[in-house]
Design a protein around this motif. Structure first.
Motif, PDB file in Angstrom:
ATOM      1  N   TYR A  96       0.838  -1.195   0.000  1.00  0.00           N
ATOM      2  CA  TYR A  96       0.000   0.000   0.000  1.00  0.00           C
ATOM      3  C   TYR A  96       0.876   1.250   0.000  1.00  0.00           C
ATOM      4  CZ  TYR A  96      -4.168  -2.778   0.747  1.00  0.00           C
ATOM      5  OH  TYR A  96      -5.204  -3.665   0.579  1.00  0.00           O
ATOM      6  N   PRO A  97       0.329   2.377  -0.450  1.00  0.00           N
ATOM      7  CA  PRO A  97       1.119   3.615  -0.450  1.00  0.00           C
ATOM      8  C   PRO A  97       1.613   3.966   0.950  1.00  0.00           C
ATOM      9  CG  PRO A  97      -0.879   3.875  -1.755  1.00  0.00           C
ATOM     10  CD  PRO A  97      -1.006   2.563  -1.047  1.00  0.00           C
ATOM     11  N   ASP A  98       2.797   4.566   0.993  1.00  0.00           N
ATOM     12  CA  ASP A  98       3.342   5.047   2.265  1.00  0.00           C
ATOM     13  C   ASP A  98       2.663   6.341   2.695  1.00  0.00           C
ATOM     14  OD1 ASP A  98       5.363   2.976   2.327  1.00  0.00           O
ATOM     15  OD2 ASP A  98       6.402   4.111   0.763  1.00  0.00           O
ATOM     16  N   ALA A  99       2.241   7.132   1.718  1.00  0.00           N
ATOM     17  CA  ALA A  99       1.605   8.425   1.972  1.00  0.00           C
ATOM     18  C   ALA A  99       0.945   8.867   0.671  1.00  0.00           C
ATOM     19  CB  ALA A  99       2.638   9.454   2.438  1.00  0.00           C
ATOM     20  N   PHE A 100       0.309  10.035   0.717  1.00  0.00           N
ATOM     21  CA  PHE A 100      -0.376  10.574  -0.462  1.00  0.00           C
ATOM     22  C   PHE A 100      -0.108  12.072  -0.552  1.00  0.00           C
ATOM     23  CE2 PHE A 100      -2.719   6.934   1.001  1.00  0.00           C
ATOM     24  CZ  PHE A 100      -3.134   6.270  -0.141  1.00  0.00           C
ATOM     25  N   ARG A 101       0.095  12.545  -1.761  1.00  0.00           N
ATOM     26  CA  ARG A 101       0.118  13.989  -2.009  1.00  0.00           C
ATOM     27  C   ARG A 101      -1.302  14.413  -2.374  1.00  0.00           C
ATOM     28  NH1 ARG A 101       4.073  14.022  -4.736  1.00  0.00           N
ATOM     29  NH2 ARG A 101       5.542  14.989  -3.286  1.00  0.00           N
ATOM     30  N   VAL A 102      -1.809  15.422  -1.686  1.00  0.00           N
ATOM     31  CA  VAL A 102      -3.194  15.861  -1.869  1.00  0.00           C
ATOM     32  C   VAL A 102      -3.211  17.373  -2.066  1.00  0.00           C
ATOM     33  CG1 VAL A 102      -5.481  16.024  -0.805  1.00  0.00           C
ATOM     34  CG2 VAL A 102      -4.087  13.976  -0.445  1.00  0.00           C
ATOM     35  N   ARG A 103      -4.035  17.826  -3.007  1.00  0.00           N
ATOM     36  CA  ARG A 103      -4.245  19.262  -3.198  1.00  0.00           C
ATOM     37  C   ARG A 103      -5.729  19.590  -3.113  1.00  0.00           C
ATOM     38  NH1 ARG A 103      -0.299  20.677  -8.402  1.00  0.00           N
ATOM     39  NH2 ARG A 103       1.687  20.331  -7.294  1.00  0.00           N
ATOM     40  N   LEU A 104      -6.023  20.699  -2.445  1.00  0.00           N
ATOM     41  CA  LEU A 104      -7.377  21.240  -2.373  1.00  0.00           C
ATOM     42  C   LEU A 104      -7.398  22.611  -3.033  1.00  0.00           C
ATOM     43  CD1 LEU A 104      -8.316  20.483   1.362  1.00  0.00           C
ATOM     44  CD2 LEU A 104      -8.727  19.040  -0.644  1.00  0.00           C
ATOM     45  N   LEU A 163      -6.299  17.077  -6.651  1.00  0.00           N
ATOM     46  CA  LEU A 163      -5.196  16.163  -6.952  1.00  0.00           C
ATOM     47  C   LEU A 163      -4.998  15.179  -5.815  1.00  0.00           C
ATOM     48  CD1 LEU A 163      -2.598  15.794  -8.979  1.00  0.00           C
ATOM     49  CD2 LEU A 163      -1.369  16.770  -7.039  1.00  0.00           C
ATOM     50  N   THR A 164      -4.818  13.911  -6.177  1.00  0.00           N
ATOM     51  CA  THR A 164      -4.241  12.926  -5.264  1.00  0.00           C
ATOM     52  C   THR A 164      -3.166  12.171  -6.030  1.00  0.00           C
ATOM     53  OG1 THR A 164      -5.910  11.242  -5.822  1.00  0.00           O
ATOM     54  CG2 THR A 164      -6.337  12.615  -3.879  1.00  0.00           C
ATOM     55  N   GLN A 165      -2.087  11.836  -5.341  1.00  0.00           N
ATOM     56  CA  GLN A 165      -1.011  11.024  -5.912  1.00  0.00           C
ATOM     57  C   GLN A 165      -0.504  10.071  -4.841  1.00  0.00           C
ATOM     58  OE1 GLN A 165       1.955  13.852  -7.205  1.00  0.00           O
ATOM     59  NE2 GLN A 165       1.132  13.965  -9.278  1.00  0.00           N
ATOM     60  N   GLU A 166      -0.445   8.796  -5.175  1.00  0.00           N
ATOM     61  CA  GLU A 166       0.122   7.829  -4.249  1.00  0.00           C
ATOM     62  C   GLU A 166       1.640   7.999  -4.189  1.00  0.00           C
ATOM     63  OE1 GLU A 166      -1.130   3.880  -5.183  1.00  0.00           O
ATOM     64  OE2 GLU A 166      -3.276   4.350  -4.964  1.00  0.00           O
ATOM     65  N   ILE A 167       2.180   7.882  -2.996  1.00  0.00           N
ATOM     66  CA  ILE A 167       3.627   7.918  -2.775  1.00  0.00           C
ATOM     67  C   ILE A 167       4.027   6.541  -2.265  1.00  0.00           C
ATOM     68  CG2 ILE A 167       5.502   8.980  -1.462  1.00  0.00           C
ATOM     69  CD1 ILE A 167       3.786  11.521  -1.286  1.00  0.00           C
ATOM     70  N   GLY A 168       4.874   5.852  -3.023  1.00  0.00           N
ATOM     71  CA  GLY A 168       5.201   4.473  -2.685  1.00  0.00           C
ATOM     72  C   GLY A 168       4.093   3.539  -3.132  1.00  0.00           C
ATOM     73  N   GLY A 169       4.134   2.310  -2.650  1.00  0.00           N
ATOM     74  CA  GLY A 169       3.122   1.339  -3.036  1.00  0.00           C
ATOM     75  C   GLY A 169       3.389   0.753  -4.407  1.00  0.00           C
ATOM     76  N   LEU A 170       2.368   0.138  -4.988  1.00  0.00           N
ATOM     77  CA  LEU A 170       2.520  -0.563  -6.258  1.00  0.00           C
ATOM     78  C   LEU A 170       2.538   0.369  -7.458  1.00  0.00           C
ATOM     79  CD1 LEU A 170       0.075  -3.565  -5.659  1.00  0.00           C
ATOM     80  CD2 LEU A 170       2.559  -3.514  -5.353  1.00  0.00           C
ATOM     81  N   ARG A 171       1.837   1.509  -7.365  1.00  0.00           N
ATOM     82  CA  ARG A 171       1.734   2.423  -8.504  1.00  0.00           C
ATOM     83  C   ARG A 171       1.970   3.857  -8.041  1.00  0.00           C
ATOM     84  NH1 ARG A 171      -2.915  -0.898 -10.006  1.00  0.00           N
ATOM     85  NH2 ARG A 171      -2.452  -2.095 -11.885  1.00  0.00           N
ATOM     86  N   PRO A 172       3.208   4.232  -7.761  1.00  0.00           N
ATOM     87  CA  PRO A 172       3.472   5.625  -7.364  1.00  0.00           C
ATOM     88  C   PRO A 172       2.934   6.596  -8.419  1.00  0.00           C
ATOM     89  CG  PRO A 172       5.421   4.262  -7.046  1.00  0.00           C
ATOM     90  CD  PRO A 172       4.435   3.418  -7.802  1.00  0.00           C
ATOM     91  N   GLY A 173       2.265   7.638  -7.961  1.00  0.00           N
ATOM     92  CA  GLY A 173       1.681   8.622  -8.869  1.00  0.00           C
ATOM     93  C   GLY A 173       0.230   8.374  -9.207  1.00  0.00           C
ATOM     94  N   LYS A 174      -0.276   7.182  -8.911  1.00  0.00           N
ATOM     95  CA  LYS A 174      -1.684   6.883  -9.189  1.00  0.00           C
ATOM     96  C   LYS A 174      -2.574   7.815  -8.375  1.00  0.00           C
ATOM     97  CE  LYS A 174      -5.028   3.059  -8.866  1.00  0.00           C
ATOM     98  NZ  LYS A 174      -5.918   3.642  -7.843  1.00  0.00           N
ATOM     99  N   GLY A 175      -3.665   8.251  -8.984  1.00  0.00           N
ATOM    100  CA  GLY A 175      -4.590   9.145  -8.296  1.00  0.00           C
ATOM    101  C   GLY A 175      -5.504   9.833  -9.285  1.00  0.00           C
ATOM    102  N   HIS A 176      -5.774  11.113  -9.039  1.00  0.00           N
ATOM    103  CA  HIS A 176      -6.602  11.871  -9.979  1.00  0.00           C
ATOM    104  C   HIS A 176      -6.063  13.288 -10.107  1.00  0.00           C
ATOM    105  CE1 HIS A 176      -8.645  13.526  -6.354  1.00  0.00           C
ATOM    106  NE2 HIS A 176      -8.921  14.548  -7.146  1.00  0.00           N
ATOM    107  N   ASP A 177      -6.409  13.920 -11.214  1.00  0.00           N
ATOM    108  CA  ASP A 177      -5.985  15.288 -11.516  1.00  0.00           C
ATOM    109  C   ASP A 177      -7.197  16.020 -12.082  1.00  0.00           C
ATOM    110  OD1 ASP A 177      -4.881  17.657 -12.405  1.00  0.00           O
ATOM    111  OD2 ASP A 177      -3.288  16.738 -13.587  1.00  0.00           O
TER     112      ASP A 177
END
Length: 253
Positions: free
Chosen positions: A201-209, A218-232
């Motif tokens: 699982y991701p270690d953390a997430f980058r989130v923007r409001l 914006l969400t981006q996974e940090i670490g895990g199976l797919r780093p950068g996965k999320g939405h824009d």
């Protein structure tokens, strides 16, 4: 203008229902093989949504009635039609104009019109990033461990960015399509189905409001199976007039 901090980040995340009335935007889901591609949407609160592919093909145009709520009492059960939170009396605001606590009236619905999954609803009203639940006694608790909150730009608009780690109290709107996928949520959602759990699982997430609207852009996974996965999500207009004809099943002219 509110000042970015972990506390105000949470307050902004719970404020969306009262910070905008119409929204035009595009959204894509980098690294997610289960989505159907980028789209453009027009949403008019409380009940109207149009979604097109980026080349203009109509995917959805509709108005959604408010849900019906079942109420049980000593004399039996009855039903009531819920009220849209965005159309109800605004809750008291903090001095910075953000919401400190959302009304918990069971007859209020916070869900904007949905496209494909509740992930869509959570992007537009990301209260799950603010308020979680202690599963031992169902009391309120912060949903995230939030690092430094930084003022940034997203698609030319003012936004706040933070790297966050969901706590065990994080309770998404829907466990199968959360903004932030965690092992704790998956264990509850997929109980008895170990094959549905991820190997990592991701270690953390980058989130923007977005600061004006409170939308999670914006969400981006940090670490895990797919780093950068999320939405824009990229906002094109806020509070522009939208005619009823936009929400009918025909192409725009």
């Amino acid at each position: 203008m509110p000042t970015p901090s972990p506390d105000s980040f949470a307050a902004l995340a719970r404020s969306s229902p009262w910070r905008w009335s119409t929204l035009r935007f595009t959204v894509r889901w980098p690294g997610d093989p289960w989505t159907n591609g980028a789209v453009r949407a027009w949403l008019r609160r409380p009940d109207s949504l149009r979604v097109e592919s980026l080349d203009g093909a109509l995917l959805r145009a509709e108005r959604t009635p408010p849900p019906t709520v079942g109420i049980l009492g000593l004399g039996g059960g009855t039903t009531r039609q819920a009220r849209w939170a965005s159309q109800a009396v605004r809750p008291p605001l903090r001095p910075d104009g953000l919401v400190a606590e959302r009304p918990s009236d069971p007859l209020l619905t916070y869900d904007d019109p949905m496209h494909d999954s509740y992930h869509w609803v959570a992007m537009l009203d990301p209260a799950e990033l603010a308020d979680g639940v202690d599963r031992r006694d169902r009391s309120w608790a912060p949903a995230l461990r939030t690092g430094t909150v930084t003022a940034v730009e997203h698609a030319g608009r003012a936004a706040w960015e933070a790297v966050v780690v969901p706590e065990d109290t994080y309770e998404p709107r829907c466990g199968c399509c959360p903004l932030l996928r965690t092992r704790a949520v998956d264990l509850l959602e997929f109980e008895g189905r170990p094959e549905a759990l991820l190997e990592a699982y991701p270690d953390a997430f980058r989130v923007r409001l977005d600061v004006q609207t409170g939308v999670c852009v914006l969400t981006q996974e940090i670490g895990g199976l797919r780093p950068g996965k999320g939405h824009d999500l990229r906002i094109e207009a806020v509070d522009e007039p939208m005619d009823d004809a936009l929400f009918t099943q025909r192409r725009r002219t």
